[in-house]
Design an enzyme around this catalytic site. Structure first.
Site, short mmCIF file in Angstrom:
data_model
loop_
_atom_site.label_atom_id
_atom_site.label_comp_id
_atom_site.label_asym_id
_atom_site.label_seq_id
_atom_site.Cartn_x
_atom_site.Cartn_y
_atom_site.Cartn_z
N GLU A 3 0.87 -1.19 0.00
CA GLU A 3 0.00 0.00 0.00
C GLU A 3 0.90 1.23 0.00
O GLU A 3 2.09 1.13 0.32
CB GLU A 3 -0.88 0.00 1.26
N ALA A 6 2.50 1.16 3.28
CA ALA A 6 2.91 -0.14 3.84
C ALA A 6 3.58 -0.99 2.77
O ALA A 6 2.91 -1.57 1.91
CB ALA A 6 1.70 -0.88 4.41
N SER A 8 7.55 -2.55 3.20
CA SER A 8 8.33 -3.51 4.00
C SER A 8 7.57 -3.89 5.27
O SER A 8 7.65 -5.04 5.73
CB SER A 8 9.67 -2.90 4.40
N ILE A 33 1.28 -3.04 -7.84
CA ILE A 33 0.83 -4.43 -8.02
C ILE A 33 1.15 -4.93 -9.43
O ILE A 33 0.61 -4.43 -10.41
CB ILE A 33 -0.68 -4.56 -7.69
N GLN A 117 8.56 -19.33 -1.74
CA GLN A 117 8.57 -19.75 -3.14
C GLN A 117 8.79 -18.54 -4.06
O GLN A 117 9.55 -18.62 -5.03
CB GLN A 117 7.27 -20.45 -3.50
N GLU A 118 8.11 -17.43 -3.74
CA GLU A 118 8.28 -16.23 -4.56
C GLU A 118 9.74 -15.77 -4.51
O GLU A 118 10.34 -15.41 -5.52
CB GLU A 118 7.36 -15.10 -4.09
N GLN A 215 29.78 -1.67 -17.82
CA GLN A 215 31.07 -0.96 -17.89
C GLN A 215 31.97 -1.58 -18.97
O GLN A 215 32.62 -0.86 -19.73
CB GLN A 215 31.75 -1.02 -16.51
C1 LIG Z 1 7.97 -3.06 -10.20
C2 LIG Z 1 7.41 -3.43 -8.85
C3 LIG Z 1 6.55 -4.51 -8.74
C4 LIG Z 1 5.99 -4.83 -7.51
N1 LIG Z 1 5.07 -5.85 -7.42
C5 LIG Z 1 4.39 -6.02 -6.27
C6 LIG Z 1 3.27 -6.92 -6.20
O1 LIG Z 1 2.91 -7.57 -7.19
N2 LIG Z 1 2.62 -7.04 -5.03
C7 LIG Z 1 2.97 -6.34 -3.94
O2 LIG Z 1 2.35 -6.50 -2.90
N3 LIG Z 1 4.02 -5.48 -3.96
C8 LIG Z 1 4.71 -5.29 -5.09
N4 LIG Z 1 5.76 -4.40 -5.14
C9 LIG Z 1 6.09 -3.64 -3.94
C10 LIG Z 1 7.43 -4.06 -3.32
O3 LIG Z 1 7.34 -5.33 -2.75
C11 LIG Z 1 7.80 -2.97 -2.30
O4 LIG Z 1 8.13 -1.80 -3.04
C12 LIG Z 1 8.94 -3.39 -1.40
O5 LIG Z 1 8.55 -4.42 -0.52
C13 LIG Z 1 9.48 -2.22 -0.56
O6 LIG Z 1 8.47 -1.51 0.06
P1 LIG Z 1 8.42 0.09 -0.09
O7 LIG Z 1 8.52 0.43 -1.54
O8 LIG Z 1 7.24 0.60 0.66
O9 LIG Z 1 9.75 0.58 0.59
P2 LIG Z 1 9.95 0.93 2.16
O10 LIG Z 1 9.38 -0.14 2.99
O11 LIG Z 1 9.48 2.34 2.37
O12 LIG Z 1 11.53 0.87 2.26
C14 LIG Z 1 12.39 1.95 1.85
C15 LIG Z 1 13.82 1.56 2.19
O13 LIG Z 1 13.93 1.38 3.61
C16 LIG Z 1 14.45 0.11 3.88
N5 LIG Z 1 13.87 -0.47 5.10
C17 LIG Z 1 12.57 -0.55 5.43
N6 LIG Z 1 12.43 -1.18 6.60
C18 LIG Z 1 13.67 -1.51 7.02
C19 LIG Z 1 14.19 -2.19 8.15
N7 LIG Z 1 13.40 -2.69 9.10
N8 LIG Z 1 15.53 -2.33 8.26
C20 LIG Z 1 16.37 -1.85 7.29
N9 LIG Z 1 15.92 -1.20 6.19
C21 LIG Z 1 14.60 -1.04 6.06
C22 LIG Z 1 14.08 -0.76 2.68
O14 LIG Z 1 14.93 -1.89 2.57
C23 LIG Z 1 14.27 0.24 1.55
O15 LIG Z 1 15.62 0.30 1.19
C24 LIG Z 1 6.34 -4.08 -6.36
C25 LIG Z 1 7.23 -2.99 -6.49
C26 LIG Z 1 7.74 -2.65 -7.71
C27 LIG Z 1 8.62 -1.43 -7.82
#
Ligand SMILES: Cc1cc2nc3c(=O)[nH]c(=O)nc-3n(C[C@H](O)[C@H](O)[C@H](O)COP(=O)(O)OP(=O)(O)OC[C@H]3O[C@@H](n4cnc5c(N)ncnc54)[C@H](O)[C@@H]3O)c2cc1C
Length: 274
Positions: A3, A6, A8, A33, A117-118, A215
């Protein structure tokens, strides 16, 4: 899952499903998504017991055409342009009770079980992508000449290739072990901690290899018509989706035994999901 607030931290999920007897009323939104525009059916993580934390989430199956279910635009990404990535919106969507997938309030356990699995699939794409790039680049440096001889005759170039080949070979061994663990019908299945190790390691390797191979292509590596350029942007997401590298390390570090012994399956913790 994901979301606007939401990614990570799935405990930040705001989408709610209110119990209305024979159906749920779903409200909220999702972002990033994969295949969200094309999908006829989406599995939505929603809060069914708001005070339940990680154990108050359920999986609901939402179908194309349900009133109140809308898709946003196809998000403009730096890579993977051929795949759609969408925002989804749910406004008072009436979801029949039989569209609950798995156990009520069981989403966390279902996700923890199946995310392994993913993550393995992403790791496989990571090592396969790295190996392919290495193959392309090895051919390129044998053909491209500078200072009167092929690039491959330069020791630095050979060492670059040697280091990448070694890292790929070592990585493949571990990923293959995870595949065997996952595929073994008599075993306990893929250990989620091993899946996290494979995911972060193979995708970070893919990222490093893409950068080094680009590179070695010089200016041609920066041209979109060269496969290495596309691989550089397409592959960049690999360390982010399916759980970031940092979150994979959290899972590994918090596991009850953070050593690389695969069995017996380690105890899962709900802290810091996913
Ligand atoms: C092309 C693409 C396809 C996707 N497909 C899907 C999908 O099909 N379904 C779905 O549900 N999601 C999907 N996602 C979402 C993806 O899983 C999330 O973008 C990812 O999990 C990171 O969440 P965020 O973008 O909110 O980053 P954030 O959670 O805001 O993280 C930002 C940074 O902070 C770091 N961070 C956060 N928490 C911690 C911690 N506790 N310790 C250390 N570092 C931390 C992260 O590692 C990252 O570097 C997709 C994203 C993209 C870009």
């Amino acid at each position: 899952m994901t979301e606007p607030g939401a990614g990570s931290d799935l405990q930040g999920i705001r989408t709610t499903a209110e119990d209305h007897g024979d159906h749920w009323i779903l409200n909220g939104s999702k972002t990033f998504i994969s295949n969200g525009i094309l999908a006829d059916l989406v599995i939505v993580v929603a809060k069914t017991t708001p005070e339940g934390g990680a154990h108050g989430l359920s999986l609901l199956v939402v179908e194309r055409g349900m009133e109140g279910f809308e898709r946003g635009r196809n998000l403009d990404k730096i890579g993977q342009k051929s795949q759609d990535t969408a925002e989804l919106f749910f406004k008072d969507v009436r979801v029949p009770k039989e569209n609950l997938l798995g156990e009520l309030n069981g989403a966390f356990v279902h996700l923890m079980t199946n995310l392994a699995q993913e993550r393995l699939a992403i790791a496989v794409a990571g090592i396969a992508g790295a190996e392919h790039l290495l193959e392309l680049t090895t051919t390129y440096v044998k053909e491209r000449e500078a200072f009167g001889r092929p690039l491959a005759r330069l020791q630095h170039v050979r060492f670059e290739i040697a280091e990448m080949a070694t890292e790929c070979a070592v990585t493949r061994t571990f990923v293959d072990r995870c595949i065997a663990e996952h595929a073994d019908p008599t075993g306990l299945g893929l250990d989620p901690v091993n899946a996290s190790m494979a995911k972060w390691w193979a995708t970070e390797l893919q990222k490093r290899v893409a950068d080094r191979c680009l590179q070695l292509h010089g200016g041609y590596g920066y041209m979109s018509e060269f496969p290495v350029a596309r691989a550089f942007t397409d592959g960049r997401i690999q360390t982010i989706y399916g759980g970031t590298t940092e979150i994979m390390k959290e899972i590994i570090g918090r596991s009850s035994s953070a050593d690389p012994v695969p069995h017996p399956r380690r105890t899962l913790t709900t802290k810091g999901f996913p």
